[in-house]
Design a protein around this motif. Structure first.
Motif, short mmCIF file in Angstrom:
data_model
loop_
_atom_site.label_atom_id
_atom_site.label_comp_id
_atom_site.label_asym_id
_atom_site.label_seq_id
_atom_site.Cartn_x
_atom_site.Cartn_y
_atom_site.Cartn_z
N ALA A 48 31.94 28.55 48.23
CA ALA A 48 31.93 28.30 46.83
C ALA A 48 33.31 27.83 46.81
CB ALA A 48 31.64 29.37 46.11
N VAL A 49 33.40 26.74 45.86
CA VAL A 49 34.81 26.15 45.38
C VAL A 49 35.37 27.05 44.34
CG1 VAL A 49 35.91 24.13 44.34
CG2 VAL A 49 34.22 23.67 45.94
N THR A 50 36.60 27.56 44.49
CA THR A 50 37.05 28.61 43.60
C THR A 50 37.77 27.79 42.33
OG1 THR A 50 39.42 28.62 44.29
CG2 THR A 50 37.71 30.08 45.32
N HIS A 51 37.89 28.59 41.13
CA HIS A 51 38.40 28.05 40.15
C HIS A 51 39.98 28.20 39.96
CE1 HIS A 51 38.51 32.31 38.90
NE2 HIS A 51 39.48 32.17 38.22
N TYR A 52 40.57 28.66 41.23
CA TYR A 52 42.10 28.93 41.01
C TYR A 52 42.92 27.54 41.18
CZ TYR A 52 40.47 33.69 41.98
OH TYR A 52 39.99 34.97 41.78
N CYS A 53 44.01 27.57 40.72
CA CYS A 53 44.84 26.53 40.65
C CYS A 53 45.32 26.17 41.97
CB CYS A 53 46.17 26.68 39.79
SG CYS A 53 45.78 27.21 38.06
N ALA A 54 45.72 24.99 42.26
CA ALA A 54 46.39 24.58 43.76
C ALA A 54 47.40 25.39 43.95
CB ALA A 54 46.94 23.28 43.61
N GLY A 55 47.93 26.05 45.28
CA GLY A 55 48.83 26.89 45.52
C GLY A 55 48.67 28.31 45.00
N CYS A 56 47.80 28.83 44.17
CA CYS A 56 47.56 30.17 43.90
C CYS A 56 47.52 30.81 45.03
CB CYS A 56 46.48 30.46 42.77
SG CYS A 56 45.84 31.91 42.31
#
Ligand code: SF4
Length: 234
Positions: free
Chosen positions: A4-12
């Protein structure tokens, strides 16, 4: 991990830490007996990414749910996944009493020094001199007090077996994080009691910097306040 593609920001750091947990679960071949308790915070949707049983708990009550579950399913590997707001603010009471009782659970505590989900407010773990949306003049001792060192506080409790602080800013520290997660899970499966891994992680969005600068900040600033290594146990 689910595909799945996560909802987290880049670099999180959350996505990376999720993966490390999944690798440990697979390498220990415990997927069918693992139950995670997800927090309120940016990781609230962790159950969308982990391919093992996951429950959700009200804000800060994650250890209470984990302990209840462990009592009725003592053969399961039960771990909580919590951020600063969940564990170090609203959930301080739950985590202290779980540690003091020596409850046989594992705790993964992600310390990124701000409240991510609600808009970058100051957390108990925010560093002195750090600007957040609720500390626009930076965190100052005389106004906002000192950063809360949860691990050093938990180390004073007789019921706590193993505590280690790690980070996900470098390859070496990422490997150490994976090892610490495994050690915490083994501590529980061997019936040795309460264990917790604090993982220093980046929140580029509310630190107001790029993913690369965030990693540099962990190395140059954050781990000076939160030194890495075993805090209690072997
Ligand atoms: S706000 Fe911060 S902690 Fe939340 S997903 Fe974005 S980078 Fe991660």
């Amino acid at each position: 991990m689910k595909d799945a593609v996560t909802h987290y920001c880049a670099g999180c750091g959350h996505g990376l830490i999720h993966r490390l947990i999944c690798e440990v679960v697979d390498e220990m071949d415990i997927r069918e007996k693992t139950v995670a308790i997800a927090p309120v915070g940016c990781a609230v949707l962790a159950y969308d990414y982990w391919d093992f049983d996951t429950m959700e708990a009200p804000h800060g009550r994650t250890p209470a749910v984990a302990i209840g579950l462990k009592k009725i399913l003592p053969d399961r590997l039960i771990f909580t996944y919590q951020g600063d707001g969940d564990l170090a603010a609203i959930g301080t009471s739950e985590i202290i009493h779980a540690g003091n009782r020596g409850d046989n659970i594992s705790v993964i505590f992600v310390n990124n020094g701000v409240y991510g989900m609600t808009g970058g407010q100051m957390a108990p773990t925010t560093l002195l001199g750090q600007t957040t949306t609720t500390s626009p003049h930076t965190r100052r001792i005389e106004k906002e007090g000192y950063p809360l060192k949860i691990m050093e506080m938990m180390a004073l409790l007789n019921g706590v077996t193993y505590l280690e602080r790690t980070a996900v800013d470098s390859y070496k520290n990422i490997l150490a994080t994976k090892k610490a997660i495994e050690k915490s899970f083994k501590t529980q499966l061997e019936g040795k009691g309460f264990s917790m891994v604090e993982i220093v992680s980046a929140c580029p969005t509310y630190w107001g910097m790029s993913p690369i600068k965030s990693v540099e900040r962990i190395e140059k600033e954050v781990i000076k306040e939160y030194p890495l290594g075993v805090v209690k146990g072997e």
